[in-house]
Design a protein around this motif. Structure first.
Motif, PDB file in Angstrom:
ATOM      1  N   LEU A   1      49.612   8.979  80.343  1.00  0.00           N
ATOM      2  CA  LEU A   1      51.259  10.753  80.193  1.00  0.00           C
ATOM      3  C   LEU A   1      50.711  11.473  80.724  1.00  0.00           C
ATOM      4  O   LEU A   1      50.677  12.135  81.122  1.00  0.00           O
ATOM      5  N   TYR A   2      49.446  11.898  80.485  1.00  0.00           N
ATOM      6  CA  TYR A   2      48.277  13.488  80.935  1.00  0.00           C
ATOM      7  C   TYR A   2      48.093  12.433  82.665  1.00  0.00           C
ATOM      8  O   TYR A   2      48.534  13.997  83.435  1.00  0.00           O
ATOM      9  N   MET A   3      47.841  11.570  83.051  1.00  0.00           N
ATOM     10  CA  MET A   3      47.511  11.470  84.334  1.00  0.00           C
ATOM     11  C   MET A   3      49.483  11.941  85.018  1.00  0.00           C
ATOM     12  O   MET A   3      49.597  12.538  86.295  1.00  0.00           O
ATOM     13  N   LEU A   4      50.424  11.987  84.779  1.00  0.00           N
ATOM     14  CA  LEU A   4      51.823  11.198  84.606  1.00  0.00           C
ATOM     15  C   LEU A   4      51.704  13.155  85.049  1.00  0.00           C
ATOM     16  O   LEU A   4      52.566  13.498  85.998  1.00  0.00           O
ATOM     17  N   GLY A   5      51.821  13.609  83.615  1.00  0.00           N
ATOM     18  CA  GLY A   5      52.004  15.279  83.273  1.00  0.00           C
ATOM     19  C   GLY A   5      51.012  15.896  84.314  1.00  0.00           C
ATOM     20  O   GLY A   5      51.552  17.133  85.342  1.00  0.00           O
ATOM     21  N   PHE A   6      50.194  15.397  85.161  1.00  0.00           N
ATOM     22  CA  PHE A   6      48.726  16.318  85.983  1.00  0.00           C
ATOM     23  C   PHE A   6      49.737  15.823  87.295  1.00  0.00           C
ATOM     24  O   PHE A   6      49.807  16.870  88.115  1.00  0.00           O
ATOM     25  N   TRP A   7      50.112  14.570  87.537  1.00  0.00           N
ATOM     26  CA  TRP A   7      50.924  14.525  88.723  1.00  0.00           C
ATOM     27  C   TRP A   7      52.079  15.660  88.929  1.00  0.00           C
ATOM     28  O   TRP A   7      52.569  15.833  89.963  1.00  0.00           O
ATOM     29  N   LEU A   8      52.913  15.922  88.280  1.00  0.00           N
ATOM     30  CA  LEU A   8      53.721  16.275  87.778  1.00  0.00           C
ATOM     31  C   LEU A   8      53.620  17.363  88.352  1.00  0.00           C
ATOM     32  O   LEU A   8      54.639  18.433  88.741  1.00  0.00           O
ATOM     33  N   LEU A   9      52.555  18.379  87.514  1.00  0.00           N
ATOM     34  CA  LEU A   9      52.741  19.583  87.861  1.00  0.00           C
ATOM     35  C   LEU A   9      51.633  20.352  88.637  1.00  0.00           C
ATOM     36  O   LEU A   9      51.964  21.578  89.223  1.00  0.00           O
ATOM     37  N   ARG A  10      50.887  19.200  89.100  1.00  0.00           N
ATOM     38  CA  ARG A  10      49.771  20.187  90.068  1.00  0.00           C
ATOM     39  C   ARG A  10      50.222  19.323  91.930  1.00  0.00           C
ATOM     40  O   ARG A  10      49.560  19.242  92.807  1.00  0.00           O
ATOM     41  N   ILE A  11      50.524  18.032  91.576  1.00  0.00           N
ATOM     42  CA  ILE A  11      50.543  16.817  92.610  1.00  0.00           C
ATOM     43  C   ILE A  11      52.172  16.943  93.747  1.00  0.00           C
ATOM     44  O   ILE A  11      52.035  17.000  94.716  1.00  0.00           O
ATOM     45  N   ALA A  12      53.035  16.068  92.788  1.00  0.00           N
ATOM     46  CA  ALA A  12      54.358  15.745  92.761  1.00  0.00           C
ATOM     47  C   ALA A  12      54.922  17.817  93.386  1.00  0.00           C
ATOM     48  O   ALA A  12      54.604  18.658  93.394  1.00  0.00           O
ATOM     49  N   GLY A  13      55.792  17.285  94.859  1.00  0.00           N
ATOM     50  CA  GLY A  13      56.228  18.584  96.217  1.00  0.00           C
ATOM     51  C   GLY A  13      55.217  18.584  97.176  1.00  0.00           C
ATOM     52  O   GLY A  13      55.876  19.307  97.871  1.00  0.00           O
ATOM     53  N   GLN A  14      54.463  17.272  97.621  1.00  0.00           N
ATOM     54  CA  GLN A  14      53.498  18.013  98.757  1.00  0.00           C
ATOM     55  C   GLN A  14      53.918  16.225  99.123  1.00  0.00           C
ATOM     56  O   GLN A  14      54.802  15.219  98.653  1.00  0.00           O
ATOM     57  N   PRO A  15      53.894  16.324 100.188  1.00  0.00           N
ATOM     58  CA  PRO A  15      54.657  15.582 101.777  1.00  0.00           C
ATOM     59  C   PRO A  15      54.182  13.925 101.132  1.00  0.00           C
ATOM     60  O   PRO A  15      52.942  14.886 101.390  1.00  0.00           O
ATOM     61  N   VAL A  16      54.601  12.789 100.861  1.00  0.00           N
ATOM     62  CA  VAL A  16      53.534  11.853 101.078  1.00  0.00           C
ATOM     63  C   VAL A  16      53.538  10.515 102.090  1.00  0.00           C
ATOM     64  O   VAL A  16      54.585  10.527 102.815  1.00  0.00           O
ATOM     65  N   ARG A  17      53.411  10.442 103.181  1.00  0.00           N
ATOM     66  CA  ARG A  17      53.636   9.503 104.227  1.00  0.00           C
ATOM     67  C   ARG A  17      53.899   8.244 103.538  1.00  0.00           C
ATOM     68  O   ARG A  17      52.573   8.041 103.121  1.00  0.00           O
ATOM     69  N   TRP A  18      54.576   7.916 104.071  1.00  0.00           N
ATOM     70  CA  TRP A  18      55.597   6.419 103.661  1.00  0.00           C
ATOM     71  C   TRP A  18      54.613   5.238 104.369  1.00  0.00           C
ATOM     72  O   TRP A  18      54.491   4.404 103.231  1.00  0.00           O
TER      73      TRP A  18
END
Length: 212
Positions: free
Chosen positions: A122-139
């Protein structure tokens, strides 16, 4: 530098959380061991839960304490953080869906169980949502994310017969046979790929939205 300061405390807290769970579980495992110390340690690190929580702890430590190092810059890549989020989410999902209640727990075991299978995902998911998600991911990187779990499953199936040890019941060849076990492994990889696609799509959607 500004991003490093913004990341420091959340990453340090994540590292401490994962390390607390790992140390508690190691204490429970080692204090109740019935095997030689070396084999106990090998089996401890033969669990995908332990390996992945160790990766999470290392990821957070590098991002908090060595963000400007080569390892820190590599860890800061969106694909690295997203793949690690996928791995630890699978730890939580598989445990809750298949493994919860199979082993009787008490004391430090309950603490370790809740941290490693619940709080850290849950903490990693929260960190991802707040600090990582929104950057472009290369498919094109997504298939490479499966190399770690595929290598883990190969190691488990290759070592299992000689060690007479399978860390999870759904990969126990001695009890189930190779056919059902291979189907179970394929199902886990499909679930992992599906979560990877979902997180990558969400991150790319947020990126496009921010540009708009």
């Amino acid at each position: 530098m500004q991003d490093s300061r913004r990341i420091f405390w959340p990453a340090l807290a994540g590292a401490l959380l994962a390390l607390t769970g790992l140390l508690a579980q190691f204490y429970v495992t080692f204090s109740s061991r019935q095997l030689p110390p070396l084999e106990t340690v090998v089996r401890f690190f033969s669990f995908f839960t332990i390996l992945t929580n160790t990766l999470v702890a290392g990821y957070f430590l590098v991002r908090s304490l060595r963000p400007e190092s080569a390892a820190g810059r590599w860890a800061a890549r969106v694909e690295v953080g997203t793949a690690l989020t996928v791995y630890i989410l699978v730890v939580g999902v598989v445990y809750q869906a298949v493994l919860r209640g199979l082993v009787s727990l008490a004391g430090w075991g309950i603490l370790a169980d809740n941290i490693l299978h619940g709080l850290v995902p849950l903490y990693m998911l929260g960190f991802w949502l707040l600090r990582i998600a929104g950057q472009p991911v290369r498919w094109r990187t997504l298939p490479y994310w499966l190399l770690y779990p595929a290598a883990y499953l190969a190691y488990t199936l290759l070592r299992g017969p000689s060690a007479s040890f399978y860390p999870y019941p759904f990969v126990d060849v001695a009890a189930l046979g190779y056919g059902p076990v291979l189907r179970n492994c394929l199902l886990v990889l499909v679930v992992m790929l599906a979560i990877s696609v979902l997180l990558a799509a969400f991150s790319n959607w947020r990126h496009r939205r921010s540009l708009a």
